[in-house]
Scaffold this motif. Structure first.
Motif, PDB file in Angstrom:
ATOM      1  N   VAL A 228     -21.733  52.876 -29.711  1.00  0.00           N
ATOM      2  CA  VAL A 228     -21.405  53.010 -28.294  1.00  0.00           C
ATOM      3  C   VAL A 228     -22.117  51.909 -27.531  1.00  0.00           C
ATOM      4  CG1 VAL A 228     -21.173  55.518 -28.525  1.00  0.00           C
ATOM      5  CG2 VAL A 228     -23.357  54.555 -27.770  1.00  0.00           C
ATOM      6  N   ASN A 229     -21.708  51.676 -26.274  1.00  0.00           N
ATOM      7  CA  ASN A 229     -22.439  50.695 -25.479  1.00  0.00           C
ATOM      8  C   ASN A 229     -23.633  51.364 -24.804  1.00  0.00           C
ATOM      9  OD1 ASN A 229     -21.561  51.835 -22.933  1.00  0.00           O
ATOM     10  ND2 ASN A 229     -19.573  50.854 -23.292  1.00  0.00           N
ATOM     11  N   ILE A 230     -24.557  50.553 -24.304  1.00  0.00           N
ATOM     12  CA  ILE A 230     -25.800  51.085 -23.752  1.00  0.00           C
ATOM     13  C   ILE A 230     -25.536  51.950 -22.526  1.00  0.00           C
ATOM     14  CG2 ILE A 230     -26.270  49.066 -22.303  1.00  0.00           C
ATOM     15  CD1 ILE A 230     -28.854  51.190 -24.267  1.00  0.00           C
ATOM     16  N   ALA A 231     -24.502  51.639 -21.765  1.00  0.00           N
ATOM     17  CA  ALA A 231     -24.184  52.461 -20.587  1.00  0.00           C
ATOM     18  C   ALA A 231     -23.821  53.882 -21.000  1.00  0.00           C
ATOM     19  CB  ALA A 231     -23.046  51.824 -19.799  1.00  0.00           C
ATOM     20  N   THR A 232     -23.108  54.006 -22.113  1.00  0.00           N
ATOM     21  CA  THR A 232     -22.754  55.339 -22.610  1.00  0.00           C
ATOM     22  C   THR A 232     -24.004  56.108 -23.002  1.00  0.00           C
ATOM     23  OG1 THR A 232     -20.603  54.587 -23.389  1.00  0.00           O
ATOM     24  CG2 THR A 232     -21.471  56.588 -24.393  1.00  0.00           C
ATOM     25  N   LEU A 233     -24.946  55.429 -23.651  1.00  0.00           N
ATOM     26  CA  LEU A 233     -26.202  56.092 -24.017  1.00  0.00           C
ATOM     27  C   LEU A 233     -26.911  56.608 -22.773  1.00  0.00           C
ATOM     28  CD1 LEU A 233     -28.805  54.984 -26.641  1.00  0.00           C
ATOM     29  CD2 LEU A 233     -29.549  55.699 -24.381  1.00  0.00           C
ATOM     30  N   TYR A 234     -27.006  55.773 -21.748  1.00  0.00           N
ATOM     31  CA  TYR A 234     -27.726  56.184 -20.538  1.00  0.00           C
ATOM     32  C   TYR A 234     -26.988  57.284 -19.782  1.00  0.00           C
ATOM     33  CZ  TYR A 234     -31.364  52.618 -20.824  1.00  0.00           C
ATOM     34  OH  TYR A 234     -32.446  51.870 -21.209  1.00  0.00           O
ATOM     35  N   ARG A 235     -25.681  57.368 -19.904  1.00  0.00           N
ATOM     36  CA  ARG A 235     -24.971  58.485 -19.271  1.00  0.00           C
ATOM     37  C   ARG A 235     -25.347  59.814 -19.910  1.00  0.00           C
ATOM     38  NH1 ARG A 235     -20.526  54.956 -18.819  1.00  0.00           N
ATOM     39  NH2 ARG A 235     -19.596  55.694 -20.775  1.00  0.00           N
ATOM     40  N   ARG A 236     -25.569  59.788 -21.202  1.00  0.00           N
ATOM     41  CA  ARG A 236     -25.933  61.015 -21.908  1.00  0.00           C
ATOM     42  C   ARG A 236     -27.431  61.308 -21.799  1.00  0.00           C
ATOM     43  NH1 ARG A 236     -21.150  61.233 -21.929  1.00  0.00           N
ATOM     44  NH2 ARG A 236     -21.871  62.740 -20.388  1.00  0.00           N
ATOM     45  N   PHE A 237     -28.252  60.245 -21.840  1.00  0.00           N
ATOM     46  CA  PHE A 237     -29.712  60.397 -21.824  1.00  0.00           C
ATOM     47  C   PHE A 237     -30.283  59.366 -20.855  1.00  0.00           C
ATOM     48  CE2 PHE A 237     -28.082  61.571 -25.987  1.00  0.00           C
ATOM     49  CZ  PHE A 237     -28.500  62.902 -26.056  1.00  0.00           C
ATOM     50  N   PRO A 238     -30.781  59.788 -19.696  1.00  0.00           N
ATOM     51  CA  PRO A 238     -31.175  58.838 -18.653  1.00  0.00           C
ATOM     52  C   PRO A 238     -32.351  57.943 -19.010  1.00  0.00           C
ATOM     53  CG  PRO A 238     -31.773  61.085 -18.055  1.00  0.00           C
ATOM     54  CD  PRO A 238     -30.901  61.182 -19.262  1.00  0.00           C
TER      55      PRO A 238
END
Length: 218
Positions: free
Chosen positions: A51-61
C-alpha cells in the motif's frame, strides 16, 4: 474462571478493500518489528504491505498507534488460546497447559510481544488483556493443583515465560525445524510440571513485577 473479555475501543466497520489493507499493514508490521525492531521506517512497512504511505496513515495515524494494535492483536490471540485451553482444565489440567503452549507455538508467526523481542506499549487495553491472560492461566493451574497432577509452585508467570521462550525466533533455522525443536522443549517442560519430578524452585517474579518492568521500558 474469568468470563468477561476486555473490549477496548470499538473497531470501525471497514469496506472489504480497507479491511484487507489494514490486515496487510498489520502483517507487514509484525514481520518488520520482529526483524528490525520498531524503528523500521513506516515507508518500508507500507511497501511490504503493498500500500502507499497515505493508506497506512489513514489506518494508523502514527507509529505508536500501529505498535499498540500489533501488541493488542497478539495479546487477544494469547487470551483466546488460554481460554480455549481452559475449557479442558477440569478434566485434564496437564493437557490444558499443553494445549495453551502448543497453541502459542502454532501461532508464533502472529505474535509480536515484548517477551519475545517484539514492541512494548503502555496502552491500558493491552494491560487489561495481560491481566485476563494471567487470571485464565492461574485458573488452569489451580485445577491442576486441586487434582494433584501439577506441582504446587508453578505460576502463570512460569507459563507466560515458557511460552515466550519457546516462541522466540531461532535465527538461521528453517521454520519446520524450529517448530519441532520448540515442541520437544515443550514436552520436556511438561514432564517437569508433574509432582513426582518436583525439585525446589527459586521464587518467580510476580505478574505485577513483570508488567511493571515492561511499562517502565515502554
Amino acid at each position: 474462571m474469568t468470563a468477561s473479555t476486555p473490549k477496548g475501543p470499538p473497531a470501525p466497520r471497514l469496506r472489504a478493500d480497507a479491511a484487507r489493507n489494514r490486515a496487510q499493514i498489520l502483517a507487514a508490521a509484525r514481520a518488520a518489528f520482529r526483524e528490525s525492531g520498531t524503528a523500521v521506517p513506516l515507508d518500508e512497512i507500507a511497501r511490504r504491505a503493498g500500500v502507499n504511505i497515505a493508506t497506512l496513515y489513514r489506518r494508523f495515524p502514527d507509529r505508536a498507534a500501529l505498535i499498540t494494535q500489533v501488541v493488542v492483536d497478539a495479546l487477544r490471540l494469547v487470551l483466546d488460546t488460554a481460554r480455549t485451553a481452559a475449557e479442558t482444565a477440569r478434566t485434564d489440567p496437564l493437557a490444558a497447559v499443553e494445549s495453551f503452549l502448543q497453541g502459542m507455538i502454532d501461532s508464533r508467526e502472529l505474535l509480536s510481544l515484548p517477551l519475545i523481542g517484539g514492541p512494548m506499549t503502555n496502552d491500558p487495553h493491552a494491560r487489561d488483556l495481560q491481566q485476563h491472560i494471567a487470571a485464565t492461566l492461574e485458573d488452569i493451574l489451580a485445577a491442576g493443583r486441586s487434582s494433584k497432577v501439577l506441582r504446587c509452585d508453578i505460576t502463570a508467570v512460569d507459563l507466560i515465560a515458557t511460552a515466550a521462550l519457546i516462541c522466540r525466533p531461532l535465527p538461521h533455522l528453517p521454520p519446520e525445524q524450529a517448530a519441532t525443536l520448540a515442541t520437544r522443549h515443550l514436552r520436556v517442560f511438561l514432564d517437569g510440571l508433574r509432582p513426582e519430578h518436583t525439585r525446589a524452585l527459586p521464587s518467580p517474579p510476580t505478574h505485577e513485577e513483570m508488567t511493571a518492568h515492561l511499562v517502565a521500558e515502554a
